[in-house]
Design an enzyme around this catalytic site. Structure first.
Site, PDB file in Angstrom:
ATOM      1  N   LYS A  53       0.847  -1.208   0.000  1.00 20.52           N
ATOM      2  CA  LYS A  53       0.000   0.000   0.000  1.00 20.52           C
ATOM      3  C   LYS A  53       0.872   1.243   0.000  1.00 20.52           C
ATOM      4  O   LYS A  53       0.648   2.169  -0.778  1.00 20.52           O
ATOM      5  CB  LYS A  53      -0.935   0.005   1.218  1.00 20.52           C
ATOM      6  CG  LYS A  53      -2.131  -0.905   1.061  1.00 20.52           C
ATOM      7  CD  LYS A  53      -2.857  -1.111   2.384  1.00 20.52           C
ATOM      8  CE  LYS A  53      -3.894  -2.232   2.226  1.00 20.52           C
ATOM      9  NZ  LYS A  53      -4.385  -2.753   3.488  1.00 20.52           N
ATOM     10  N   GLN A  97      -5.202  -1.502   9.384  1.00 24.61           N
ATOM     11  CA  GLN A  97      -5.144  -2.861   8.850  1.00 24.61           C
ATOM     12  C   GLN A  97      -5.790  -3.857   9.816  1.00 24.61           C
ATOM     13  O   GLN A  97      -5.504  -3.848  11.013  1.00 24.61           O
ATOM     14  CB  GLN A  97      -3.670  -3.234   8.594  1.00 24.61           C
ATOM     15  CG  GLN A  97      -3.475  -4.572   7.917  1.00 24.61           C
ATOM     16  CD  GLN A  97      -3.962  -4.617   6.481  1.00 24.61           C
ATOM     17  OE1 GLN A  97      -3.925  -3.617   5.761  1.00 24.61           O
ATOM     18  NE2 GLN A  97      -4.444  -5.767   6.053  1.00 24.61           N
ATOM     19  N   ASP A 120     -11.623   2.762   3.726  1.00 28.42           N
ATOM     20  CA  ASP A 120     -12.041   1.358   3.694  1.00 28.42           C
ATOM     21  C   ASP A 120     -13.558   1.235   3.531  1.00 28.42           C
ATOM     22  O   ASP A 120     -14.061   0.163   3.198  1.00 28.42           O
ATOM     23  CB  ASP A 120     -11.675   0.687   5.039  1.00 28.42           C
ATOM     24  CG  ASP A 120     -10.449  -0.195   4.947  1.00 28.42           C
ATOM     25  OD1 ASP A 120     -10.198  -0.759   3.870  1.00 28.42           O
ATOM     26  OD2 ASP A 120      -9.755  -0.334   5.971  1.00 28.42           O
TER      27      ASP A 120
HETATM   28  N1  GUN Z   1      -7.575  -6.920   6.037  1.00 31.05           N
HETATM   29  C1  GUN Z   1      -7.966  -7.687   4.994  1.00 31.05           C
HETATM   30  N2  GUN Z   1      -8.631  -6.950   4.078  1.00 31.05           N
HETATM   31  C2  GUN Z   1      -8.649  -5.689   4.556  1.00 31.05           C
HETATM   32  C3  GUN Z   1      -9.187  -4.469   4.050  1.00 31.05           C
HETATM   33  O1  GUN Z   1      -9.790  -4.401   2.969  1.00 31.05           O
HETATM   34  N3  GUN Z   1      -9.019  -3.376   4.837  1.00 31.05           N
HETATM   35  C4  GUN Z   1      -8.366  -3.434   6.035  1.00 31.05           C
HETATM   36  N4  GUN Z   1      -8.275  -2.311   6.737  1.00 31.05           N
HETATM   37  N5  GUN Z   1      -7.855  -4.542   6.525  1.00 31.05           N
HETATM   38  C5  GUN Z   1      -8.010  -5.664   5.795  1.00 31.05           C
END
Ligand code: GUN
Length: 293
Positions: A53, A97, A120
């Protein structure tokens, strides 16, 4: 002939359009969108995602802020950081995350994020906006799936869509998006009776259960469009791990009209959509028109 839906190429093209938008925002408005990613603990898979990311955020010309906290972090400490990021004008998007360590309540943390920075799309306000058809931030993986569907399956109106999996991250928002696109939507899950028959009714089949190669070719209606959200690491040859989806690709691709591979399907779209959402959030807070579909 089955079409392979090339998410890797589509995501690269989307990141290119994000980079163009970012460059325009900087030259015309002096605005550099910023994304803050928070990682608590040292889960190896999460480490990889967070690194990717950060790298892709910088590649499209945006500002990347990474916050790595120990696995002993308390909920209160994390909430203090969220507060700081909420009031920082250089941060337009905040992503915490998941999963979080057991001592932290994920719902409390997600709902402490300013909904207009919630790239998100997990905050209750954004869930409400999505289900009622108001504009807001939409979860990245379902958004990426919709972009692939629109590109490869054309008009979705009236089609039978079956989603296998009812998570807050994929299954439920996917249902809201497909409903808004005028599909007839079924959300199937582990307790669904006659799951095979339910899947066979699908013109559009979304697999998001997290069980390696569960969905076989004979579960699929000939010509259906199949989107595989699963990412499962299984033992391959020579003791090496192999990445597979929730769909058994070899048998499914012989029946489907179009299908996403794993890897190289939905996965790359998720981060590209996160970057896109960060630009959306930066534009919204500054009253700038935005379209990136
Ligand atoms: N962990 C697995 N997928 C995601 C996601 O799309 N967003 C976040 N914040 N954590 C995750």
């Amino acid at each position: 002939m089955t079409g392979i839906m090339d998410g890797k190429a589509f995501a690269a093209e989307l990141r290119g359009r994000v980079a163009t938008a970012v460059s325009h925002l900087e030259s015309s408005h002096g605005l550099i969108p910023g994304l803050a990613v928070v990682l608590v603990g040292e889960d190896p898979a999460s480490e990889v995602y967070v690194r990717n990311k950060g790298k892709q955020t910088v590649e499209v010309g945006m500002a990347s802020f990474e916050h790595r906290l120990s696995d002993q972090t308390t909920e209160r400490e994390l909430l203090v950081l969220i507060d700081q990021l909420n009031s920082d004008p250089t941060v337009h998007g905040i992503l915490v995350q998941l999963p979080l360590p057991a001592q932290i309540n994920s719902h409390a943390v997600i709902n402490a994020i300013d909904p207009d920075k919630d790239v998100d799309g997990f905050h209750l306000i954004n869930v409400g906006r999505l289900t009622t058809g108001e504009s807001g931030l939409v979860p990245c993986t379902p958004l990426g799936c919709m972009m692939l569907l629109r590109a490869y399956a054309g008009d979705l109106s009236g089609q039978n869509a079956v989603i296998v999996g009812r998570s807050n991250i994929v299954g439920k928002p996917m249902a809201a998006l497909l409903l808004a696109a005028h599909c007839t939507v079924t959300v199937a899950h582990s307790r669904t009776k006659d799951l095979t028959d339910v899947c066979r009714q699908a013109d559009i089949l979304i697999a998001a259960v997290g069980r390696a190669e569960m969905i076989q070719g004979d579960w699929i209606k000939p010509g259906a469009t199949v989107i595989d959200v699963g990412i499962n690491r299984i033992d391959g040859e020579n003791g090496k791990k192999r990445l597979v989806g929730d769909v058994e690709f070899a048998s499914a691709s012989a029946v489907a009209g179009a299908i996403t591979p794993v890897p190289g399907g939905v996965g790359p779209m998720t981060i590209a959509c996160l970057l896109r959402n960060t630009v959306q959030a930066a534009c919204a807070v500054n009253g700038i028109d935005f379209t990136l579909e």
